[in-house]
Design an enzyme around this catalytic site. Structure first.
Site: not given
Ligand SMILES: NC(=O)c1ccc[n+]([C@@H]2O[C@H](COP(=O)([O-])OP(=O)(O)OC[C@H]3O[C@@H](n4cnc5c(N)ncnc54)[C@H](OP(=O)(O)O)[C@@H]3O)[C@@H](O)[C@H]2O)c1
Length: 166
Positions: A45, A58
């Site tokens: 990120s 985070y």
């Molecule tokens: N959204 C953003 O703005 C953004 C920006 C930069 C980087 N990212 C990164 O992108 C990645 C995906 O995030 P996202 O935005 O797609 O978020 P998201 O839609 O909330 O998805 C998060 C995912 O992580 C899984 N998860 C959460 N807690 C967990 C745990 N304790 N153990 C195993 N799995 C877990 C969830 O599984 P379930 O579906 O089973 O709950 C879900 O599949 C993350 O690493 C995040 O830091 C996101």
């Protein structure tokens, strides 16, 4: 102050998922990646570089994993395993619901990650927001220091023993 910093449990849980998770998964896959001369792509990120002060736990976990991935990049280069870090900007997913900033569609970000990978970029800035700092990052002092420190990797035989325990 955000609750994060008062509550050690919140910090520990972020580190467990975002730092220890990638560490253990990477270690588990190193033997297979070595055989296939594969690649690791970690979706970090922009908050790995600069904290978003409303979510410090985070950001701390992402900064730690950014540091870890630099170590893996240096350690695994002797095995021809590439390590790519994505400095992703805000994406429109469940995670950012309620966070009112412009967000990129997930599909575009995923495509941006694979485009960066195909271009062979170590550090990938996969969306329009993050891409603004890509050139400055690649020519900056931190990146130069990263490359300088890569020279301090132990010889390959020691790496095989000390890194990853497999
Ligand atoms: N959204 C953003 O703005 C953004 C920006 C930069 C980087 N990212 C990164 O992108 C990645 C995906 O995030 P996202 O935005 O797609 O978020 P998201 O839609 O909330 O998805 C998060 C995912 O992580 C899984 N998860 C959460 N807690 C967990 C745990 N304790 N153990 C195993 N799995 C877990 C969830 O599984 P379930 O579906 O089973 O709950 C879900 O599949 C993350 O690493 C995040 O830091 C996101």
């Amino acid at each position: 102050m955000p609750d994060d910093l008062d509550d050690t449990d919140i910090i520990n849980r972020h580190l467990a998922v975002n730092f220890l998770g990638p560490l253990r998964v990477t270690e588990a896959f190193v033997p297979a990646l070595t055989r296939s001369k594969g690649a690791i792509i970690n979706n970090l990120s922009l908050s790995a570089l600069v904290p978003v002060a409303s979510t410090p736990a985070y950001s701390i976990s992402k900064a730690a994993t950014h540091n870890l991935m630099q170590a893996f990049r240096a350690l695994l280069s002797a095995r021809d395993v590439a390590v790519h870090s994505c400095f992703t900007g805000p994406v429109n997913t469940d995670m950012t619901r309620g966070f009112e900033v412009p967000k990129s569609p997930p599909g575009l970000v995923a495509a941006g990650i694979f485009d960066g990978f195909e271009r062979g970029e170590d550090d990938i800035f996969p969306d329009a927001y993050s891409e603004r700092i890509a050139d400055g990052w690649r020519t900056g002092v931190i990146k130069a220091l990263q490359q300088e420190f890569a020279a301090y990797v132990p010889p390959a035989a020691e790496v095989a023993q000390d890194c990853c325990h497999h």
